[in-house]
Design an enzyme around this catalytic site. Structure first.
Site, PDB file in Angstrom:
ATOM      1  N   HIS A  71      -0.507  -2.568   1.030  1.00  0.00           N
ATOM      2  CA  HIS A  71       0.479  -2.292   2.080  1.00  0.00           C
ATOM      3  C   HIS A  71       1.775  -1.751   1.479  1.00  0.00           C
ATOM      4  O   HIS A  71       2.183  -2.181   0.400  1.00  0.00           O
ATOM      5  CB  HIS A  71       0.794  -3.569   2.869  1.00  0.00           C
ATOM      6  CG  HIS A  71      -0.392  -4.178   3.543  1.00  0.00           C
ATOM      7  ND1 HIS A  71      -1.158  -5.157   2.938  1.00  0.00           N
ATOM      8  CD2 HIS A  71      -0.952  -3.948   4.752  1.00  0.00           C
ATOM      9  CE1 HIS A  71      -2.134  -5.501   3.767  1.00  0.00           C
ATOM     10  NE2 HIS A  71      -2.049  -4.787   4.870  1.00  0.00           N
ATOM     11  N   HIS A 122       7.224  -7.409   1.242  1.00  0.00           N
ATOM     12  CA  HIS A 122       7.623  -7.023   2.608  1.00  0.00           C
ATOM     13  C   HIS A 122       8.993  -7.585   2.999  1.00  0.00           C
ATOM     14  O   HIS A 122       9.523  -7.222   4.057  1.00  0.00           O
ATOM     15  CB  HIS A 122       6.587  -7.481   3.635  1.00  0.00           C
ATOM     16  CG  HIS A 122       5.254  -6.819   3.477  1.00  0.00           C
ATOM     17  ND1 HIS A 122       5.125  -5.451   3.437  1.00  0.00           N
ATOM     18  CD2 HIS A 122       4.006  -7.327   3.337  1.00  0.00           C
ATOM     19  CE1 HIS A 122       3.832  -5.145   3.284  1.00  0.00           C
ATOM     20  NE2 HIS A 122       3.144  -6.262   3.212  1.00  0.00           N
TER      21      HIS A 122
END
Lengths: 344, 344
Positions: free
Chosen positions: B201, B165
């Site tokens: 994710h 991320h």
């Protein structure tokens, strides 16, 4: 003086905001603020308190993006409807995002929590059941004040929630609809308008809204965003763009600024306004410049606030004064009265 | 198989993160995650556990902006030095911002709290005393794994904190340095590289880093950001830009996706990899695709995880496997072993 006030503001009463470090604190932006101001105004001989006129959504949509307005309208109902386990949202007392659409490009997502972080820039504008109704009423107070100065000298909109941090498509800093910008846009149909923001914090929402417009001169005097919220706008070098280049001015002030230095800066702003020759003036009147404000770090006395009012009044322009911040509740009413008392 | 692991990860142990609604919860990204994986690996006959080599800052600065790296390096010390009263930060157990540099343009501010909201996109990557040291060690594990596959078939970097991320200049979602991107960039000096991200994710940080590069094919299979974190990137239509156009691929999956649908999607990704003909492969291996993961909403069994490993191994490419998410601690070690066991 005509004052516009709606007690729908009571419906917006979040219990908390979240400060840096992930700390929940009781919010500073409470219904008592408006109550104190109203009580102080009622003690004067000159305050005529009126409910606002409903101007409908069009006057708001002239300034805010429709998708943002729709988000504010439905967010609370959607928040209640989310699956608490699936969304890991164990406390639904207020909608606040945990993930934000940071700088640069961002896809606009469909989910509520995705949109929350797309439209909300901080943890100080929680959405609760009555936020949208209160924000609408607050915008209508500002619009009513704007309309009133087309046939009187000066008016005051006792807006709560405040507005100047709300941009075209974001809320933040206790603000949802930009009341002052909505009023200034409404007035711009009748001639050139100046919006002067004297709130302690930079009017980043107002800057966002008018940045490319040359028909509204926007000026903000505030704590330097190099050290103070809202951090990402409000710098002296930000002077507008396109048709608006040269029609936005920021006057950042250092911590500890006192009356004398403030009034010198105000004079520079007033000079710009005289040169622009507007037909109407909108003031974003935040009282968090006051020396004893719990959120402010500059040091303006009540006499200083009175003098700020007096100098602005000397412009002799039709003036709609819009309430913004100010969090010292014991002093707030008297500060507002000191300021407004200088206007006819 | 060579495994790279550093117990410096223990120095990064924030007590909490903040979920939507402004709710503090115990963080899911805990040191126990790496302990469980290490314990499971030690029970196998094939895991050779090594400390990482120190590659220095240059390999990190090849992927992350210098000002962002400097922020991570100094943030904790600056946070301790801030005046708690002035900054309204009454609890300094972790640095988290309350105001964020939202979409579009943003001035980069000087103050710590301004920079925090400029470089941090959510409330799930708190900075504590040992964050920077742990993140450096984690990046060095990934770099060590990358270097090792220049003379062996496959390696595993037991990275903690995870990385995918983290973008060029932001942290978020438990990630600070993008370990897999740092490894892929290091390998790109020796030939074309593919980075395949199978974490639950979307790998928004990896997408940010390689979006305009044609020498690294980046592919992410993940929960649809229309409903899941990170919300603002990871959509199918985001396919790269400039020289990188066509070299990024997102495969968003609906909630509830099971083994069969997942493996069909994986086959499409593997087809793209075969066409690209890379000389090396980096895998962002998140185990939060597992059916019993507390943060995941797709339903991959342990047998499914084994099959994902087997199909990737069939590419017969030098492969550096980088640990990302996975929060079911009871299953985490066995899931990682099931996945790695398919590689030579």
């Amino acid at each position: 003086m005509k004052i516009f006030y709606s007690d729908l503001h009571f419906q917006h009463a979040p219990a908390f905001e979240v400060f840096d470090g992930g700390v929940r604190v009781p919010t500073f932006e409470v219904p008592e603020r408006a109550e104190r101001i109203l009580a102080a105004l009622r003690k004067t001989g000159w305050a005529e308190i009126h409910p606002p006129i409903d101007f409908g959504l069009d006057s708001i949509l002239a300034v805010h993006d429709r998708d943002y307005v729709e988000f504010l309208a439905s967010a609370w109902t959607e928040w209640l409807a989310t699956d608490p386990e699936a969304e890991s949202a164990t406390d639904k007392s207020a909608l606040l995002p945990a993930t934000f659409a940071l700088r640069g490009q961002a896809h606009r997502p469909k989910s509520l929590l995705g949109r929350a972080g797309y439209y909300m820039m901080d943890l100080s504008a929680p959405i609760v059941a009555g936020t949208y109704a209160a924000a609408l009423a607050s915008a209508n107070c500002a619009l009513s004040a704007a309309q009133a100065i087309t046939h009187t000298t000066s008016t005051f909109a006792l807006c709560r929630p405040p507005g100047h941090h709300a941009g075209k498509s974001h809320c933040g800093g206790y603000c949802y609809f930009n009341n002052a910008a909505i009023a200034a846009h409404w007035l711009s149909a009748h001639g050139k308008v100046t919006l002067l923001d004297i709130d302690y914090h930079a009017g980043n929402g107002t800057q966002d809204i008018f940045y490319e417009r040359g028909d509204v001169l926007s000026i903000s005097i505030h704590a330097d965003p190099a050290f103070e919220y809202p951090y990402y706008a409000g710098y002296a070098e930000e002077r507008g763009a396109g048709a608006g280049l040269g029609f936005h001015h920021n006057f950042p002030l250092p911590a500890g600024t006192g009356d004398e230095e403030y009034l010198t800066t105000l004079n520079a702003a007033l000079h710009l306004i005289r040169e622009f020759q507007p037909t109407a003036l909108v003031i974003s009147a935040g009282m968090d410049i006051y020396s004893e404000d719990p959120l402010g770090k500059i040091r303006i006395t009540r006499e200083g606030i009175r003098q700020i009012g007096a100098r602005i009044a000397e412009l002799r322009l039709p003036t709609a004064i819009i309430m913004e911040g100010g969090y010292n509740n014991d002093a707030l009413g008297d500060n507002v009265v000191a300021f407004l008392g200088e206007f006819e």
